[in-house]
Structures are given as structure tokens and as C-alpha cells.
Design an enzyme around this catalytic site. Structure first.
Site, PDB file in Angstrom:
ATOM      1  N   CYS A  43      50.115  25.203  43.132  1.00 63.41           N
ATOM      2  CA  CYS A  43      48.715  24.795  43.273  1.00 63.41           C
ATOM      3  C   CYS A  43      48.590  23.699  44.329  1.00 63.41           C
ATOM      4  O   CYS A  43      49.272  22.681  44.263  1.00 63.41           O
ATOM      5  CB  CYS A  43      48.162  24.294  41.943  1.00 63.41           C
ATOM      6  SG  CYS A  43      46.428  23.778  42.049  1.00 63.41           S
TER       7      CYS A  43
ATOM      8  N   ASN B 154      52.382  37.449  46.586  1.00 62.82           N
ATOM      9  CA  ASN B 154      51.031  36.950  46.348  1.00 62.82           C
ATOM     10  C   ASN B 154      50.457  36.423  47.661  1.00 62.82           C
ATOM     11  O   ASN B 154      51.175  35.831  48.459  1.00 62.82           O
ATOM     12  CB  ASN B 154      51.086  35.835  45.286  1.00 62.82           C
ATOM     13  CG  ASN B 154      49.739  35.224  44.976  1.00 62.82           C
ATOM     14  OD1 ASN B 154      49.596  34.007  45.017  1.00 62.82           O
ATOM     15  ND2 ASN B 154      48.754  36.028  44.660  1.00 62.82           N
TER      16      ASN B 154
ATOM     17  N   ASP C 108      46.675  37.430  50.074  1.00 59.01           N
ATOM     18  CA  ASP C 108      46.008  38.492  50.848  1.00 59.01           C
ATOM     19  C   ASP C 108      46.149  39.866  50.211  1.00 59.01           C
ATOM     20  O   ASP C 108      46.099  40.884  50.909  1.00 59.01           O
ATOM     21  CB  ASP C 108      46.518  38.529  52.295  1.00 59.01           C
ATOM     22  CG  ASP C 108      46.087  37.306  53.100  1.00 59.01           C
ATOM     23  OD1 ASP C 108      45.194  36.578  52.627  1.00 59.01           O
ATOM     24  OD2 ASP C 108      46.653  37.082  54.188  1.00 59.01           O
TER      25      ASP C 108
END
Length: 355
Positions: free
Chosen positions: A115, A215, A217
């Protein structure tokens, strides 16, 4: 023409094995803060009945102090398989929260190390762990010992372009006990800007023996196929491509199993889904759910005449009835405009195997 080699397609049609857990799909729904709550997951699950879904990211400290315990307790028995994603920088808190998560039904424990949001990284969580690999390693090792289910990691390429350490970091996570790694093909400094660099996912896949999930697009069946062909990854995780489109995980999963790209839902079907989502948020969260629904409605409403003013109105609703009225009116207009003999049939597409 996008293509998948027959060898890759055959491999992706087999189950995904994550340590002691076997999943009958290679397509996963990413954990998204403020999005992947019970209401959203219920819709994704309808179209992807065997895919792994993830809860919203939960801070371990909040779980241990009971402040965020309800986030991991809000799991329906019909949601399996499901994983709970945790973040923190303290191994002991992470282990305690992981035990509570398993008690609530988590099939795996996912640790967020990717994150990019400041309020997360300032607390030592998320992608800040890319600059503290020793701490990251200690977290994985401690949690892996604490729970009987597989521990997985979701991370990024590195902190910035000068500090890309994805391969080394991933190897350390595997050595510490991670049994699957999901790699977002951007650095922390990129956030969600610029194209995902799938070539780095391919390098990490070559370096590890555990499953690697791509992960970044993954916004359509075609992009998922390209990514899997280019990276050799063991599966894909859908993130922002599912905003206002809970059909995506199921569409990709269906393609991998059949070789046929499903027909996209009509605008009427999408708006009916939006209406149901609104109702579920109202049912589960009351007035708070109505306010949360505004952003979801904005994501759903696009691609047809009159979408812009409808979107603006839906972003201001204060009652579930107001939302229903707006959506019902738009659905009626679209159905009236779509006379059966005015729509030419569209043949399903098949992605040809690469030669």
C-alpha cells in the site's frame, strides 16, 4: 489478436495451490480499502463462485484493540474461499490478529507490503516494509508459525525507481514462510500512475518456487491474457478494473477455463447490478452505506447516453429510494431505446492459442 500459448492455458486451467489450500481459479479479487466489503464481495462472488476474494485491508493493532475487529468478523459463511489482509509493522500484533482472522474463517492470511498511502507507510506498514526487509521477514515468519493456514504477501517492485528490490525482497518472503506472492508492477512512488511493469513480475516469477500472482493494469480479459503470456505468472489479481464492474473476475476466470471471452454485460445489466449494490449497502450499513454508495454509483454509470447527468445526481443521493428512482428511470429509458430488432447479435470471441 491477443494470445495465450496452449501450454500456458493448460497450466492455468489447473487449480491454484497455496500451501495446504487449493483454489479452483487462477483469478483473484484484490483487497480494496473502502470497496471490498461484504456487499461488494457478494456481487463478485455471484460471477466468480470459486475465486479467492479478499476483505478490505485491516490494521492488526486495531484488531488487537477490538477497534477494527468487526471488519474481520463481517464474513458470510457462503463467501469461501476468502482471505483476510492485514497490515502493521509489529510481528506480535500481526500474529494475534491473524489468529483472530483464522477463527472467523480466513483460508489464508495476506500481509500487505505494498500500500503506497502515506497514512499507512508512516505507521511502518504497507510499502514502507520494502525498505525494511528484516522487519518484513520477521512478520512473515512470526505469522506463519502462529496460524495453521498459508501466509501470503502482496507487495510492489520497490520504493522508487532507484530502489527496486522486488526479486531480493520476494526471495526473502519465500524463505520466511510466505506460500504465495502477489506483485503489483509499480513502485511505491508511482502510486497508480504509469503503466505496470510486467517484466519485473516475470523476473520475480523466475526467481521463486511459490506461486506468483500478477497485479496491475488487469482491466479486461485481454489485458489479463497479455499479462499471463508475458509474465508466466500463476494467476492474476484484479484491482481497480472491478470498480463499478464486479463482473471482471468471473469473466477472466471463464475465459481461462473455456478459451472464450464472455460477452460483456449490457448497460441495463450493469445498472441493475448498481441498483442491487445500492440496496446491499443500505441493508448492511444503513445511512452510512448510502453515502458510501455514491462513489460506487459513479463507477457504474458510464458508457451510455445520459450517463454524465445521471452520475452527478447519484453522487448526491441521501436515501435508497432516491437512488432506486434514478436508476429505475435510466433502466427504463435504455430498455425502451434497445428495441430487439435494432441490436445486431455479437458473436463471442475466442483468443487463439499462440503458435
Amino acid at each position: 489478436m491477443v494470445s495465450l500459448s496452449s501450454t500456458i492455458l493448460q497450466r492455468l486451467q489447473s487449480p491454484l495451490v497455496i500451501g495446504s489450500v487449493t483454489i479452483q481459479s487462477r483469478v483473484l479479487q484484490a483487497p480494496l480499502s473502502g470497496v471490498t466489503d461484504r456487499a461488494f464481495r457478494q456481487l463478485v462472488r455471484r460471477y466468480a463462485p470459486v475465486s479467492m476474494l479478499y476483505t478490505e485491508m485491516v490494521q492488526a493493532t486495531g484488531v488487537c484493540h477490538a477497534q477494527q475487529l468487526e471488519k474481520i468478523m463481517d464474513i458470510d459463511s457462503g463467501e469461501q474461499p476468502i482471505s483476510i489482509q492485514l497490515f502493521d509493522c509489529r510481528p506480535d500484533f500481526m500474529a494475534d490478529a491473524a489468529r483472530k482472522a483464522v477463527a472467523e474463517g480466513a483460508k489464508t492470511i495476506d500481509i500487505n507490503m505494498g500500500c503506497p498511502v502515506n497514512k499507512i507507510t508512516k505507521k511502518g506498514g504497507g510499502s514502507s516494509l520494502l525498505r525494511q526487509p528484516e522487519v518484513a521477514e520477521a512478520i512473515v515468519r512470526t505469522v506463519a508459525v502462529a496460524v495453521p493456514v498459508p501466509v501470503t504477501v502482496k507487495t510492489r517492485l520497490g520504493w522508487d525507481d532507484e530502489q527496486i528490490n522486488a526479486v531480493e525482497f520476494a526471495r526473502r518472503m519465500e524463505a520466511a514462510g510466505a506460500q504465495m506472492l502477489t506483485l503489483h508492477g509499480r513502485t511505491r512512488s508511482q502510486g497508480y500512475h504509469g503503466p505496470a511493469r510486467w517484466d519485473w513480475i516475470a523476473r520475480v516469477k523466475d526467481a521463486l518456487s511459490i506461486p506468483v500472482i500478477a497485479n496491475g493494469d488487469i482491466v479486461s480479459v485481454e489485458s489479463a491474457a497479455r499479462c499471463l503470456q508475458e509474465t508466466g505468472a500463476d494467476g492474476v489479481m484484479c484491482s481497480r478494473g472491478t470498480l463499478g464492474y464486479p463482473f471482471l473476475v468471473g469473466e477472466i476466470d471463464s475465459f481461462l477455463k473455456t478459451g472464450v471471452i464472455p460477452l460483456p454485460p449490457s448497460s441495463v445489466v450493469v445498472l441493475r447490478c448498481a441498483r442491487e449494490h445500492l440496496g446491499l449497502l443500505w441493508q448492511y450499513k444503513g445511512q452510512k452505506g448510502i453515502h458510501q454508495a455514491r462513489k460506487h454509483m459513479a463507477w457504474y454509470v458510464k458508457g451510455f447516453e445520459g450517463a454524465a447527468p445521471l452520475r452527478q445526481q447519484l453522487c448526491q443521493i441521501d436515501t435508497v429510494e432516491a437512488g432506486y428512482d434514478l436508476l429505475d428511470g435510466a433502466i427504463a429509458q435504455l430498455e425502451k431505446a434497445a428495441a430487439p430488432d435494432a441490436i445486431a447479435p455479437v458473436e463471442p470471441q475466442t483468443l487463439a492459442p499462440a503458435m
